[in-house]
Design a protein around this motif. Structure first.
Motif, mmCIF file in Angstrom:
data_model
loop_
_atom_site.group_PDB
_atom_site.id
_atom_site.type_symbol
_atom_site.label_atom_id
_atom_site.label_comp_id
_atom_site.label_asym_id
_atom_site.label_seq_id
_atom_site.Cartn_x
_atom_site.Cartn_y
_atom_site.Cartn_z
ATOM 1 N N LEU A 26 0.637 -1.205 -0.035
ATOM 2 C CA LEU A 26 -0.096 0.108 -0.035
ATOM 3 C C LEU A 26 0.804 1.143 -0.092
ATOM 4 O O LEU A 26 0.649 2.008 -0.706
ATOM 5 C CB LEU A 26 -1.052 -0.004 1.262
ATOM 6 N N GLU A 27 2.014 1.232 0.781
ATOM 7 C CA GLU A 27 3.018 2.343 0.630
ATOM 8 C C GLU A 27 3.435 2.504 -0.699
ATOM 9 O O GLU A 27 3.965 3.679 -0.916
ATOM 10 C CB GLU A 27 4.067 2.256 1.756
ATOM 11 N N ARG A 28 3.535 1.425 -1.454
ATOM 12 C CA ARG A 28 4.258 1.697 -2.689
ATOM 13 C C ARG A 28 3.270 1.014 -3.847
ATOM 14 O O ARG A 28 3.622 0.851 -4.865
ATOM 15 C CB ARG A 28 5.460 0.740 -2.820
ATOM 16 N N TRP A 29 2.059 1.426 -3.664
ATOM 17 C CA TRP A 29 0.908 1.093 -4.431
ATOM 18 C C TRP A 29 1.083 1.040 -6.127
ATOM 19 O O TRP A 29 0.918 0.457 -6.831
ATOM 20 C CB TRP A 29 -0.499 1.637 -4.148
ATOM 21 N N THR A 30 1.207 2.574 -6.513
ATOM 22 C CA THR A 30 1.277 2.753 -7.757
ATOM 23 C C THR A 30 2.572 1.956 -8.379
ATOM 24 O O THR A 30 2.297 1.654 -9.660
ATOM 25 C CB THR A 30 1.640 4.144 -8.293
ATOM 26 N N GLU A 31 3.581 1.735 -7.921
ATOM 27 C CA GLU A 31 4.771 1.175 -8.225
ATOM 28 C C GLU A 31 4.424 -0.492 -8.167
ATOM 29 O O GLU A 31 4.701 -1.076 -9.457
ATOM 30 C CB GLU A 31 5.815 1.333 -7.564
ATOM 31 N N GLU B 202 -19.811 -5.340 8.005
ATOM 32 C CA GLU B 202 -19.475 -3.965 7.337
ATOM 33 C C GLU B 202 -18.800 -4.167 5.870
ATOM 34 O O GLU B 202 -18.123 -5.428 5.684
ATOM 35 C CB GLU B 202 -18.587 -2.939 8.245
ATOM 36 N N PHE B 203 -18.905 -3.292 5.252
ATOM 37 C CA PHE B 203 -17.850 -3.412 4.037
ATOM 38 C C PHE B 203 -16.733 -2.165 4.343
ATOM 39 O O PHE B 203 -17.058 -1.146 5.544
ATOM 40 C CB PHE B 203 -18.302 -3.041 2.712
ATOM 41 N N GLY B 204 -15.555 -2.340 4.024
ATOM 42 C CA GLY B 204 -14.637 -1.299 4.211
ATOM 43 C C GLY B 204 -13.470 -0.934 3.004
ATOM 44 O O GLY B 204 -13.600 -1.733 2.270
ATOM 45 N N VAL B 205 -12.666 0.116 3.149
ATOM 46 C CA VAL B 205 -12.084 0.300 1.912
ATOM 47 C C VAL B 205 -10.523 0.383 2.586
ATOM 48 O O VAL B 205 -10.326 1.070 3.672
ATOM 49 C CB VAL B 205 -12.522 1.616 1.188
ATOM 50 N N ILE B 206 -9.797 0.169 1.725
ATOM 51 C CA ILE B 206 -7.948 0.611 2.177
ATOM 52 C C ILE B 206 -7.549 1.587 1.270
ATOM 53 O O ILE B 206 -7.764 1.228 -0.072
ATOM 54 C CB ILE B 206 -7.452 -0.809 2.401
ATOM 55 N N VAL B 207 -7.037 2.523 1.728
ATOM 56 C CA VAL B 207 -6.520 3.646 0.795
ATOM 57 C C VAL B 207 -4.858 3.740 0.776
ATOM 58 O O VAL B 207 -4.266 3.025 1.666
ATOM 59 C CB VAL B 207 -6.855 5.015 1.433
ATOM 60 N N ASP B 208 -4.513 4.422 -0.390
ATOM 61 C CA ASP B 208 -2.878 4.645 -0.065
ATOM 62 C C ASP B 208 -2.850 6.015 0.474
ATOM 63 O O ASP B 208 -4.015 6.545 1.042
ATOM 64 C CB ASP B 208 -2.197 4.438 -1.309
ATOM 65 N N GLU B 209 -1.705 6.469 0.415
ATOM 66 C CA GLU B 209 -1.541 7.856 1.257
ATOM 67 C C GLU B 209 -2.618 8.996 0.559
ATOM 68 O O GLU B 209 -2.621 8.953 -0.775
ATOM 69 C CB GLU B 209 -0.172 8.373 1.144
ATOM 70 N N VAL B 210 -3.462 9.400 1.359
ATOM 71 C CA VAL B 210 -4.389 10.465 0.953
ATOM 72 C C VAL B 210 -4.012 11.848 1.499
ATOM 73 O O VAL B 210 -4.105 12.072 2.520
ATOM 74 C CB VAL B 210 -5.982 10.091 1.413
ATOM 75 N N PRO B 211 -3.900 12.916 0.670
ATOM 76 C CA PRO B 211 -3.327 14.116 1.138
ATOM 77 C C PRO B 211 -4.656 14.902 2.084
ATOM 78 O O PRO B 211 -5.787 14.395 1.452
ATOM 79 C CB PRO B 211 -3.102 15.038 -0.308
ATOM 80 N N MET B 212 -4.008 15.646 2.858
ATOM 81 C CA MET B 212 -5.343 16.404 3.579
ATOM 82 C C MET B 212 -6.219 17.502 2.593
ATOM 83 O O MET B 212 -5.501 17.879 1.872
ATOM 84 C CB MET B 212 -4.599 17.370 4.648
ATOM 85 N N GLY B 213 -7.447 17.217 2.950
ATOM 86 C CA GLY B 213 -8.013 18.222 2.063
ATOM 87 C C GLY B 213 -8.575 17.822 0.851
ATOM 88 O O GLY B 213 -9.165 18.500 0.046
ATOM 89 N N ILE C 109 -8.888 4.900 -3.313
ATOM 90 C CA ILE C 109 -9.338 3.624 -2.833
ATOM 91 C C ILE C 109 -8.834 2.292 -3.508
ATOM 92 O O ILE C 109 -9.291 2.066 -4.484
ATOM 93 C CB ILE C 109 -10.766 3.784 -2.748
ATOM 94 N N ARG C 110 -7.842 1.787 -2.899
ATOM 95 C CA ARG C 110 -7.288 0.867 -3.542
ATOM 96 C C ARG C 110 -7.590 -0.564 -3.239
ATOM 97 O O ARG C 110 -7.653 -1.538 -4.291
ATOM 98 C CB ARG C 110 -5.649 0.720 -3.175
ATOM 99 N N LEU C 111 -8.271 -0.819 -2.237
ATOM 100 C CA LEU C 111 -8.802 -2.518 -1.918
ATOM 101 C C LEU C 111 -10.189 -2.036 -1.126
ATOM 102 O O LEU C 111 -10.379 -1.016 -0.704
ATOM 103 C CB LEU C 111 -7.828 -2.875 -1.206
ATOM 104 N N ILE C 112 -10.928 -3.230 -1.470
ATOM 105 C CA ILE C 112 -12.175 -3.297 -0.689
ATOM 106 C C ILE C 112 -12.203 -4.538 0.215
ATOM 107 O O ILE C 112 -11.751 -5.526 -0.171
ATOM 108 C CB ILE C 112 -13.253 -3.125 -1.685
ATOM 109 N N VAL C 113 -12.734 -4.301 1.463
ATOM 110 C CA VAL C 113 -12.581 -5.570 2.507
ATOM 111 C C VAL C 113 -14.030 -5.662 3.143
ATOM 112 O O VAL C 113 -14.789 -4.687 2.656
ATOM 113 C CB VAL C 113 -11.728 -5.464 3.324
ATOM 114 N N GLN C 114 -14.151 -6.777 3.642
ATOM 115 C CA GLN C 114 -15.475 -7.226 4.511
ATOM 116 C C GLN C 114 -15.264 -7.305 6.054
ATOM 117 O O GLN C 114 -14.188 -7.985 6.023
ATOM 118 C CB GLN C 114 -16.038 -8.392 3.833
ATOM 119 N N ILE C 115 -15.677 -6.555 6.795
ATOM 120 C CA ILE C 115 -15.204 -6.612 7.944
ATOM 121 C C ILE C 115 -16.532 -6.868 9.324
ATOM 122 O O ILE C 115 -17.560 -6.723 8.941
ATOM 123 C CB ILE C 115 -15.136 -5.293 8.370
#
Lengths: 326, 326
Positions: free
Chosen positions: A39-44, A140-151, A161-167
């Motif tokens: 997730l920290e290096r997602w686009t790569e 629930e459903f949930g999403v996992i993000v890579d780094e999202v800038p403030m604002g 939103i890179r991944l979707i999970v079930q919680i």
């Protein structure tokens, strides 16, 4: 693309790519050792993981694990941040009746920060200190993000939103209203969540990833009996809106998980619920009292959302509640 | 023993042992690379760190850093868990008046879970999205624990308090009451905290570590002018009680930070306050309106608690608020 984490004795496990049918998996070690690293290096790493996925599907990988027999952890076994919404209005309205409080305002998302240093695997026993705490599941459903800038705007948030999970967001109902009344949110009422085996990229949902929502029913079975099959679409705020809300005054670190809150539909009398507290709320309306007890030690819960064509998607959470002090 | 973390370009920095006078520091790399690692292996590494500390004090270490010139991070630059109490009754009472709500119940600690993936260093600029959010500081003390089993008593919890820290829990007052009213606690109202340079073992406080409380005044200066010097002793719940409260239904992972909430005394008219919101509350009582504005971009805040004999203890937080979007 489907990703999962397999236990290797470390807190973070190791990252695997999973076949569409959930039969086989292969280590992504050459690309990213852990889900957090991915997730920290997602686009790569995303194109490389995708390549590995294609190779796995066409049988070009020799080093394959039998996924159904693997010791599967939560896709992200610990996260630096877990922010849970409550985006299904019918749940909020029922809960307000149960707690005897005003229904929540609808002008902004509801969200709390919860424990994130441990997410239980989909088949781990769930240790709870006492049945008297009112042990409840929350599908629930949930999403996992890579780094999202403030604002960011919701439009910008969508791309993170890179991944979707079930919680399963475990809740202790005897404590929840006491903590809620303080205005400080929940600490004791919210022990670690459980997560279904597989985290999927949004494209895996096809048309069921609709308006930033998971338009699929979440099938919930309590002690082997169908308890609910509420659909994930009727969220009053979409996942991109929840992400933007969370990022209003903070940068969201890669691996932040954002939850939908309990999946709940207005026609709960037909589709059932994703937590016991809702059923108790309905009973309160119908009979003037809650008749269904919360969970007992030894009780099991199963949760699964499958694709529109009934194929596996996140895999199933199948767990048993046990005494933490046994 | 005094520990700190110096920036080396990584998220976790590297662990150093600091001299009593805060003039010199030396890397603890041979013992534990990071503060998080030290906390996970505390009983094993503590005697070794202590030995290194003695060697540093008697001048037996050649590889020494000028600590006052080092780029110091928060002692724990990110943590898996940050749980902040609100254990000073006079603060809770004033805040209730400001928010126009009932004063909090006193039968159990107040606590919320906050952002922990980033703690700002003591001299980092503090980026905030908007002055209109009501930017405020909150001077606090906090403790860092090693792993704490679920269900510990306060007596047992005391032994898990390994380090004491001094914190600025940044708050956005225009958002706080809106989020509080939901019962879900704060997300947008609580951006990352800042932490003073040095984390100390409880013995460094001598008799000022009293009944599980920091019995020292917290000196707060806003734009170079003394704003408060409230003492840390009048907590309605001690740190061991706060830790036990947090561990009621969860195991606390090593590196969990537990905060006191804003340091506040009943004689606030004499000693001043540790946050602007309190002063505004006092003005509301006295004049029927709050007269002091919250912080503007460019404003500075300094916070320091020194020992009973006026020696350095945690070092000082000295920061400037800046626009996140400049």
């Amino acid at each position: 693309m489907k990703l999962s984490t397999i236990d290797n004795g470390t807190r973070d496990g190791f990252l695997v790519v999973v076949s569409a049918d959930h039969e086989r998996a292969t280590s992504a070690a050459g690309i990213a050792a852990t889900m957090q690293e991915a997730l920290e290096r997602w686009t790569e790493v995303q194109p490389q993981l995708q390549e590995l996925n294609y190779a796995l599907e066409r049988g070009a990988i020799s080093d394959v694990v039998n996924f159904s027999e693997a010791k599967i952890m939560a896709p992200l076994p610990r996260s630096w941040q877990w922010l849970d919404g409550s985006a299904f209005d019918s749940h909020g309205e029922l809960m307000s009746k149960v707690f005897g409080i005003d229904p929540p305002a609808r002008d902004r998302p509801l969200m709390y920060q919860g424990i994130s240093n441990q997410f239980l695997g989909p088949r781990d026993d769930v240790p709870m200190p006492s049945e008297a705490d009112g042990i409840d599941f929350e599908g629930e459903f949930g999403v996992i993000v890579d780094e999202v800038p403030m604002g960011v705007t919701p439009e910008q948030a969508l791309a993170h939103i890179r991944l979707i999970v079930q919680i399963n967001d475990w809740s202790l109902r005897a404590i929840a209203p006491i903590e809620m009344k303080t205005g400080f949110g929940w600490v004791q009422a919210k022990p670690p969540c459980s997560v279904a085996p597989v985290a999927v990229t949004p494209d895996e949902l096809g048309a069921s990833w609709r308006d930033g929502r998971v338009d699929l029913p979440l099938l919930v079975d309590w002690n082997g009996k169908r308890f609910g099959a509420a659909g994930g679409y009727p969220m009053s705020f979409s996942f991109p809106e929840l992400v933007a809300h969370a990022a209003r005054t903070r940068t969201l670190c890669a691996g932040t998980i954002i939850g939908s809150g309990t999946v709940s539909n207005e026609n709960f009398r037909e589709v059932g619920s994703s937590c016991i507290a809702e059923l108790r709320g309905i009973e309160l309306l119908d009979y003037g009292e809650a008749r269904t007890s919360f969970m007992a030690f030894g009780d099991t819960v199963r949760m699964e959302a499958r694709t529109a064509s009934n194929a596996p998607l996140f895999g199933a959470i199948e767990q048993r509640v046990v005494s933490a002090h046994a």
